[in-house]
Design a protein around this motif. Structure first.
Motif: not given
Length: 457
Positions: A14, A17, A363
């Motif tokens: 990810d 992040d 997201d």
């Protein structure tokens, strides 16, 4: 931290992040980027191998200038076509695994060229071996798809520009290697003998240091949606103007110098590497400028500059002024590289913008943008590379019809004018730029007034 499983697979990834990115993501992404660049670099060298092999092919080979342009056109065509399956191969095999496989496959055209490169070989045999060399062009598509998944949106312009630029630099490197070989009195087999072990080294290093991302999966729905989206085809046209120019000129520059200006192979080799080198180095800069100022703005200015440089080439070719011709050609190479970086940066930004215009946030918007941009990149890269085919065929016809490349340059000038107009009309013209994306974007354009919707992509 990244969650890994056997076989160098990463199960959790990810990059959006910030905490994940700082802790472990950036380090892993940069490592994969480095070795991806290495393998793509060798792929570009093998793909453009025939741009330098034709410099070795004197009268004893029995090939006309038109034959040589046709040969390089075939190589470019295969390199463009294989980009589509190479894009999907990343999800099927894994980015690291496919990098190893695709690097190993480069041995086939290198060994084949080593076997046939001598006077007396038939033109049809050279064409067949040239077809094999085209697979080197596919490495770009798989590498870009793989690296696109490793980096967050805010870093994609830099990462994709560096990945592509490092690969593109394989063009001037093999031309420099050819210069050294010719200067030392060596033949083409010496050049090929250098690259065969390099291919093996690249494949081994990729196997040792790269990773597969489990999150990268083929999405046939995304591929179909990307193919139906007008932005995919609009960006394909713009990429024809930038990357098509870079790869087409890389194959053709030395032949133009030999045919139009009477340069010897050694003289041509001294001049040909400079343009591709600057074009390769300019690609990350184009991505960086696009990150800062917006890819559409940089692309617009770049096409205007490419048109101006081409106009100078027409004048220099008409008056047969070699110094001006070479200088303008080198500038055009640098601009094509800059435009490569800015246009490819636009792709993820365009689909991210579409996600926001559709009402997606967080997201969901990131996932949509990544899904569609990844699906479109392979198609855009393949269509863009076809521009290199058109350039070599245009030069072939121009020399057959007029005895020089001036007619081809006039056609290229018109193409850059079209790309300039398309960039402005679709991405920088206010409400119309947003209307191209669909109903949600048309409504947003009506509500927000004349603000350009894609100016920042």
């Amino acid at each position: 931290m990244a969650v890994t499983r056997g076989g160098r697979w990463i199960a959790y990834w990810d990059p959006e992040d910030e905490g994940f990115w700082k802790r472990t993501g950036e380090r892993v992404a940069r490592r994969n980027l480095f070795f991806s660049v290495l393998c793509e670099h060798i792929g570009f060298s093998v793909w453009t191998l025939w741009s330098v092999l034709v410099l070795f092919m004197g009268p004893e080979y029995g090939l006309t200038p038109a034959d040589k342009f046709l040969l390089t056109s075939v190589v470019t065509l295969v390199g463009a076509v294989v980009r589509v399956p190479y894009t999907f191969a990343v999800a099927v095999f894994g980015g690291r695994n496919w990098t190893v496989i695709s690097a190993g496959l480069l041995l086939v055209p290198a060994v084949a060229a080593f076997a046939v490169m001598e006077p007396g070989t038939s033109f049809s045999t050279f064409l067949l071996v040239g077809l094999l060399a085209g697979i080197g062009g596919g490495n770009f598509a798989s590498s870009m798809t793989n690296i696109n998944a490793f980096f967050p949106l805010r870093r994609k312009g830099w990462a994709l520009g560096l990945n592509a630029g490092g690969g593109n630099i394989g063009v001037p490197v093999i031309q420099l290697a050819a210069l050294a070989v010719i200067g030392a009195g060596g033949g083409p087999r010496v050049l090929l003998g250098v690259y065969i072990p390099l291919i093996l080294v690249a494949a081994v290093l990729a196997a040792r240091f790269m990773d597969n991302l489990a999150s990268v999966k083929n999405d046939t729905g995304a591929a179909k949606e990307a193919a139906r989206d007008p932005h995919t085809w609009i960006m394909s046209v713009l990429y024809i103007g930038t990357f098509g120019s870079f790869i087409g000129y890389s194959f053709a520059f030395g032949q133009v110098l030999q045919t139009q200006f009477g340069q010897t192979p050694l003289q041509a080799a001294y001049l040909t590497f400079v343009g591709p080198l600057l074009g390769s180095l300019a690609r990350p800069l184009g991505g960086r400028l696009a990150d800062r100022h917006g890819g559409a703005r940089i692309t617009l200015v770049n096409f205007a500059a490419m048109a101006a440089a081409t106009a100078v080439l027409v004048a220099a070719g008409t008056t047969r002024t070699l110094a001006l011709f070479v200088a303008a050609f080198v500038v055009l190479f640098a601009l094509s590289g800059l435009g490569n970086g800015s246009t490819f940066k636009m792709i993820p930004g365009i689909f991210q913008h579409k996600a926001l215009a559709m009402g997606l946030t967080g997201d969901q918007a990131v996932a949509y943008g990544r899904r569609l941009s990844g699906a479109s990149m392979g198609l855009i890269g393949a269509v863009g590379a076809l521009g290199g085919v058109a350039i070599n065929l245009a030069f072939r016809q121009s020399f057959l019809s007029f005895g020089s490349g001036t007619g081809a340059f006039c056609a290229f000038l018109a193409c850059y004018a079209v790309c300039f107009a398309v960039t402005w009309a679709v991405y920088l013209r206010g409400p119309a730029a947003r209307a191209a994306g669909g109903g949600a974007e048309r409504r947003a354009a009506a509500e927000d007034g004349p603000r350009p919707g894609y100016a920042e992509v």
